[in-house]
Design a protein around this motif. Structure first.
Motif, PDB file in Angstrom:
ATOM      1  N   THR A 167     -35.025 -22.529  30.756  1.00 57.69           N
ATOM      2  CA  THR A 167     -36.090 -21.673  30.198  1.00 57.69           C
ATOM      3  C   THR A 167     -36.370 -20.492  31.133  1.00 57.69           C
ATOM      4  O   THR A 167     -36.487 -19.347  30.690  1.00 57.69           O
ATOM      5  CB  THR A 167     -37.373 -22.503  29.970  1.00 57.69           C
ATOM      6  OG1 THR A 167     -37.023 -23.609  29.133  1.00 57.69           O
ATOM      7  CG2 THR A 167     -38.468 -21.693  29.313  1.00 57.69           C
ATOM      8  N   PHE A 219     -40.887 -27.470  21.770  1.00 58.78           N
ATOM      9  CA  PHE A 219     -41.297 -26.115  22.166  1.00 58.78           C
ATOM     10  C   PHE A 219     -41.122 -25.045  21.087  1.00 58.78           C
ATOM     11  O   PHE A 219     -41.887 -24.108  21.014  1.00 58.78           O
ATOM     12  CB  PHE A 219     -40.485 -25.766  23.422  1.00 58.78           C
ATOM     13  CG  PHE A 219     -40.712 -24.443  24.084  1.00 58.78           C
ATOM     14  CD1 PHE A 219     -41.972 -24.042  24.496  1.00 58.78           C
ATOM     15  CD2 PHE A 219     -39.637 -23.598  24.356  1.00 58.78           C
ATOM     16  CE1 PHE A 219     -42.148 -22.841  25.167  1.00 58.78           C
ATOM     17  CE2 PHE A 219     -39.805 -22.388  25.021  1.00 58.78           C
ATOM     18  CZ  PHE A 219     -41.066 -22.018  25.435  1.00 58.78           C
ATOM     19  N   GLU A 244     -33.930 -24.941  23.996  1.00 58.72           N
ATOM     20  CA  GLU A 244     -34.153 -26.217  23.301  1.00 58.72           C
ATOM     21  C   GLU A 244     -33.152 -26.398  22.159  1.00 58.72           C
ATOM     22  O   GLU A 244     -32.735 -27.517  21.874  1.00 58.72           O
ATOM     23  CB  GLU A 244     -35.587 -26.281  22.760  1.00 58.72           C
ATOM     24  CG  GLU A 244     -36.609 -26.911  23.705  1.00 58.72           C
ATOM     25  CD  GLU A 244     -36.970 -26.087  24.929  1.00 58.72           C
ATOM     26  OE1 GLU A 244     -36.560 -24.909  25.002  1.00 58.72           O
ATOM     27  OE2 GLU A 244     -37.653 -26.607  25.831  1.00 58.72           O
ATOM     28  N   ARG A 299     -45.531 -22.573  27.658  1.00 55.67           N
ATOM     29  CA  ARG A 299     -44.730 -23.267  28.673  1.00 55.67           C
ATOM     30  C   ARG A 299     -45.166 -24.722  28.770  1.00 55.67           C
ATOM     31  O   ARG A 299     -46.348 -25.024  28.809  1.00 55.67           O
ATOM     32  CB  ARG A 299     -44.875 -22.610  30.044  1.00 55.67           C
ATOM     33  CG  ARG A 299     -44.249 -21.230  30.176  1.00 55.67           C
ATOM     34  CD  ARG A 299     -42.787 -21.161  29.795  1.00 55.67           C
ATOM     35  NE  ARG A 299     -41.911 -22.066  30.501  1.00 55.67           N
ATOM     36  CZ  ARG A 299     -41.222 -21.767  31.598  1.00 55.67           C
ATOM     37  NH1 ARG A 299     -41.319 -20.576  32.127  1.00 55.67           N
ATOM     38  NH2 ARG A 299     -40.405 -22.649  32.136  1.00 55.67           N
ATOM     39  N   GLY A 300     -44.191 -25.595  28.793  1.00 56.91           N
ATOM     40  CA  GLY A 300     -44.487 -27.037  28.828  1.00 56.91           C
ATOM     41  C   GLY A 300     -44.721 -27.598  27.444  1.00 56.91           C
ATOM     42  O   GLY A 300     -45.096 -28.764  27.273  1.00 56.91           O
ATOM     43  N   GLY A 301     -44.482 -26.759  26.405  1.00 55.72           N
ATOM     44  CA  GLY A 301     -44.885 -27.080  25.033  1.00 55.72           C
ATOM     45  C   GLY A 301     -44.107 -28.202  24.351  1.00 55.72           C
ATOM     46  O   GLY A 301     -44.515 -28.651  23.269  1.00 55.72           O
ATOM     47  N   SER A 302     -43.023 -28.694  24.956  1.00 58.44           N
ATOM     48  CA  SER A 302     -42.285 -29.784  24.295  1.00 58.44           C
ATOM     49  C   SER A 302     -43.134 -31.048  24.203  1.00 58.44           C
ATOM     50  O   SER A 302     -42.997 -31.831  23.259  1.00 58.44           O
ATOM     51  CB  SER A 302     -41.001 -30.106  25.060  1.00 58.44           C
ATOM     52  OG  SER A 302     -40.147 -29.003  25.013  1.00 58.44           O
ATOM     53  N   SER A 358     -36.583 -31.204  25.849  1.00 60.93           N
ATOM     54  CA  SER A 358     -36.782 -29.868  26.431  1.00 60.93           C
ATOM     55  C   SER A 358     -35.422 -29.218  26.642  1.00 60.93           C
ATOM     56  O   SER A 358     -34.385 -29.865  26.499  1.00 60.93           O
ATOM     57  CB  SER A 358     -37.433 -29.988  27.807  1.00 60.93           C
ATOM     58  OG  SER A 358     -38.760 -30.329  27.707  1.00 60.93           O
ATOM     59  N   ALA A 359     -35.455 -27.979  27.062  1.00 64.33           N
ATOM     60  CA  ALA A 359     -34.219 -27.306  27.482  1.00 64.33           C
ATOM     61  C   ALA A 359     -33.732 -27.963  28.763  1.00 64.33           C
ATOM     62  O   ALA A 359     -34.518 -28.575  29.493  1.00 64.33           O
ATOM     63  CB  ALA A 359     -34.526 -25.840  27.738  1.00 64.33           C
TER      64      ALA A 359
HETATM   65  N1  ASP Z   1     -38.608 -25.563  28.074  1.00 61.33           N
HETATM   66  C1  ASP Z   1     -39.987 -25.194  27.962  1.00 61.33           C
HETATM   67  C2  ASP Z   1     -40.551 -24.880  29.343  1.00 61.33           C
HETATM   68  O1  ASP Z   1     -39.844 -24.975  30.334  1.00 61.33           O
HETATM   69  C3  ASP Z   1     -40.802 -26.222  27.259  1.00 61.33           C
HETATM   70  C4  ASP Z   1     -40.860 -27.574  27.926  1.00 61.33           C
HETATM   71  O2  ASP Z   1     -39.996 -27.917  28.734  1.00 61.33           O
HETATM   72  O3  ASP Z   1     -41.797 -28.322  27.636  1.00 61.33           O
HETATM   73  O4  ASP Z   1     -41.682 -24.515  29.435  1.00 61.33           O
END
Ligand code: ASP
Ligand code: ADP
Ligand code: MG
Length: 577
Positions: A44, A189, A125, A203-206, A38-39
């Motif tokens: 993000t 992501f 990312e 969001r959360g896509g990693s 992830s970042a």
């Molecule tokens: N960096 C993106 C987010 O904060 C993806 C991830 O972390 O999964 O949503």
């Protein structure tokens, strides 16, 4: 091959990335691995905010840019040996310059499309994966960076794009077929559309990126490394007593994550489910903890696996006597919402068809109200349907478990537990598959609802006693001392957890919903809010705890004046002593 995914907090600083490197190194001794990152934690959000600021002609976007730059350069300097630093820092600056130009463009034209926003947010990312791959190479590990944008193809639903599975799988398979490196680092992501424009997976896509790679490569396992030791029985930030679930099925994990357990992004399950690739959720900061294993069937026979919740829900109710028998009514309602790309989290409809109730994310409230009132404009004018009723500040709470269907009385117990604790239920839904029972409650009741349900379904039946203590002088001080000395005995022998929720002296009042630490209450009380008995009463009433005891250790009339109000008020189970 194994796929390991590390989330934002796992890669938030060089200290944390060093932990990641150790885990990767150990894992790569025995396996070829793909590492999805992830970042850096918080980046993000900073990128998205920078985009919004620039779009609103606010030069403060430059502050975000500066923070983003400083954080990445600092991490790179701390991770890469000095003699290898200059080219790495140069590449980072180069990427940051591109980001800056994009933001400048947004600032100049005051326009930010979802497409441009994806381009901006993708830098998080792209930067983290570059730095982490260089840090691994710097430790003489056989690592290479592969940009996922060359592997994952999506449609053009920017910010939440849908993956073109077949094309994506071919690209991933062919890359890994020829790859000769032991460790491949990939940004999570991010993706590209068929036209080559930057898209992102939500969001959360990693987590989802990692699952797509695991499925396409037939990986032996997908490891999601995060900041908690697995999927817990409830969000550990809200429920202190929550504990990691050892083993859970794909379906259960999907339900829990769909209803708010963000430790796993809900689309993640789908790619690995068919191939039955196990997922394990592990803690980067406690690598030896067992974590949670997600497989096709769970070995755990408890009918309920977890409780999850979604905050910021709006309840929409459409009702009217004329609704009965309007052809295609639901179709029109959901059509109007889908046209606006509004996601519906819960639906209930009375069998009389007289009203229908749905829960949506609060951010979509205004859009939904306009779309629905517009769709039923004619019926509203004819008084067949009432204008949409909108109630904000709600939440959904869901009980999840594959085996609930073979156990009677679970929903009864859920609702009576909430009722006894004065949690008002606004709507209820239970799927025919009975894998979850969900209820809409007021936002303010989330913590209480989660804790009482958790205590009912997961904790041995320890009862809670909540004390509100006024006066901590000689008598009060001694009482606190006695409670402290007895607390453990009462839990062990009488299954009674005595918690002091509020304490006051003559000047200050201290509240702690989780119970005040009786080893350390003097200094927090000194720093607490000024005493105001009216406010005190309001707070006690608002908390509305079951099994509450009000203790007056004073000879003060303004306190005894409160007795009647405490008895009369909503705080029905409040006793005086
Ligand atoms: N960096 C993106 C987010 O904060 C993806 C991830 O972390 O999964 O949503
Ligand atoms: P990452 O950045 O590693 O992807 P996330 O922040 O997306 O991590 O997810 C981890 C967080 O999910 C935890 O810190 C916790 O606050 C939250 N969470 C919500 N529900 C649960 C749950 N049932 N079990 C574990 N964590 C949960
Ligand atoms: Mg996450």
């Amino acid at each position: 091959m194994k796929v390991l995914k590390f989330g934002g907090s796992s890669v938030a600083s060089s200290e944390n990335i060093n932990k990641v490197i150790n885990i990767v190194k150990k894992s790569s001794l025995k396996n070829e691995i793909a590492v999805v990152v992830s970042a850096l934690g918080g980046i993000t959000d900073l990128l998205l905010e920078a985009g919004d600021l620039a779009c609103n002609s606010d030069v403060n976007y430059k502050k975000n840019l500066k923070t983003i730059e400083e954080r990445h350069l600092k991490v790179a300097r701390e991770l890469i040996a000095v003699n290898n630093q200059s080219s790495v820092l140069g590449t980072i600056k180069n990427k940051l310059n591109k980001l800056e130009s994009t933001l400048e463009g947004v600032f100049l034209i005051n326009e930010l499309s979802a497409k441009t926003s994806d381009k901006i947010v993708s830098f998080g990312e792209l930067l983290s994966s570059y730095i982490i791959s260089e840090a691994l190479i710097n430790r003489d590990l056989d690592a290479v960076l592969k940009n996922t944008q060359e592997l994952i193809v999506t449609d053009e639903s920017f910010s939440n794009a849908a993956v073109k599975v077949d094309k994506t799988n071919v690209l991933i398979e062919s890359f890994f077929k020829v790859n000769k490196h032991k460790i491949v680092v990939l940004p999570g992501f991010v993706a590209l559309t068929e036209k080559g424009e930057v898209s992102t997976l939500g969001r959360g896509g990693s987590d989802y990126t990692a699952a797509i790679i695991a499925a396409a490569t037939n990986a032996s396992i997908l490891e999601i490394w995060t900041d908690v030791s697995g999927m817990y029985t409830a969000n550990p930030k809200f429920v202190q007593q929550a504990f990691p679930i050892k083993n859970i099925s794909y379906q259960e994990a999907m339900e829990l994550s769909h209803f708010g357990a963000k430790v796993l992004y809900s689309p993640t399950i789908q790619p690995v489910l068919e191939k039955e690739i196990p997922i394990v959720i592990k803690n980067t900061f406690d690598a030896n903890a067992a974590g949670t294993l997600i497989t096709a069937k769970s070995s755990n026979s408890n009918p309920i696996k977890g409780i999850s919740h979604i905050e910021n829900m709006t309840l929409l109710t459409l009702e009217g006597s004329g609704m009965v028998g309007i052809p295609g009514f639901s179709n029109r309602l959901f059509g109007a919402l889908s046209q606006e790309k509004i996601n519906v989290s819960l639906i209930t409809q009375a069998s009389s068809e007289h009203s229908i109730c749905i829960a949506i994310n609060s951010t979509d409230t205004e859009k939904a109200k306009l779309a629905i009132d517009d769709e039923f404009n004619y019926e509203i004018e004819q008084h067949k349907v009432d204008p949409l009723i909108v109630e904000k500040n709600n939440a959904i709470i869901a009980l999840v478990g594959d085996n609930m269907k073979s156990h009677q009385g679970i929903s009864g117990k859920m609702f009576s537990t909430l009722g006894k604790n004065n949690v008002n239920i606004r709507a209820i839904a239970q799927g025919a598959s009975e894998k979850n029972i969900s209820a809409v409650i007021a936002h303010k009741d989330i913590k209480k609802a989660l804790n009482t349900l958790h205590s009912e379904f997961f904790e041995d039946q320890t009862k809670q006693l909540n004390l509100f203590i006024v006066g901590v002088g000689n008598v009060g001080g001694k009482l606190l001392q006695q409670i402290k000395n007895q607390q453990q005995y009462l839990i062990d022998n009488l299954k009674l957890q005595v918690r002091v929720i509020a304490l006051t002296n003559s000047k200050k009042m201290l509240f702690n919903e989780d119970g005040i630490d009786l080893d350390n209450w003097k200094s927090p009380l000194e720093k607490a809010d000024n005493l105001d008995m009216n406010l005190f009463h309001q707070k006690v009433t608002a908390l509305n705890y079951r099994n509450s005891i009000f203790v007056d250790n004073t000879a003060n009339e303004s306190v005894s004046n409160l007795y009647a109000r405490l008895f009369k008020g909503k705080c029905g189970s409040c006793y005086l002593q």
